[in-house]
Design a protein around this motif. Structure first.
Motif: not given
Length: 154
Positions: A16, A113, A136-139, A142-144
């Motif tokens: 991002d 990532v 990982q929950r980035w938002s 969005r999970t990455v």
């Protein structure tokens, strides 16, 4: 910021684009940072930060060693401009951050990532050990998937 913008355009790193790229490169937890140059132009960057509660690699390594997060330093913000690749800048930047962490008696760790196979290959070539793969929950939407690494023994 030009080198970072070129990396983002080619590789989607950072995933991002930050609202303030300069602040993203210099977070409040920053301990030290390095810039690589090639032919007088910025070729790459790396930072070394204090570990925080959201640093998965630091949490995993610390739990396995039975020590606090304060025993680690997080390597991040590593990028090399596309035109500068193939000259060893990434390995040199990684070595500088690793050496500084060790000088501070901290163990270097990082998250990457999972889709960034070039970075993963660099870390493994340089002797880093994959600790785990995590989500990982980035938002909220969005999970990455990230791979968590720790530097090898000094």
């Amino acid at each position: 910021m030009d080198a970072l913008a070129r990396v983002h355009a080619r590789d989607a790193y950072p995933l991002d684009w930050p609202a303030d790229p300069a602040a993203w490169l210099s977070p409040p937890s920053l301990l030290a940072a390095w810039v690589a140059e090639l032919d007088g132009r910025v070729a790459g960057h790396i930072g070394l930060c204090r570990a925080g509660a959201g640093d998965t690699a630091a949490a995993v390594w610390s739990a396995r060693r039975g020590v606090g997060l304060g025993a680690t330093a997080v390597v991040g913000r590593l990028f090399v401009a596309p035109a500068a690749r193939g000259h060893g800048a990434g390995a040199l930047l990684l070595a500088a951050a690793t050496a500084e962490a060790r000088r501070r008696v901290l163990h270097p760790v990082l998250d990457v990532v999972a889709s960034d196979t070039a970075a993963t290959a660099l870390y493994e070539r340089e002797g880093w050990t994959r600790l785990t793969t995590a989500e990982q929950r980035w938002s909220p939407d969005r999970t990455v998937t990230v791979h968590c690494y720790a530097a090898g023994a000094a």
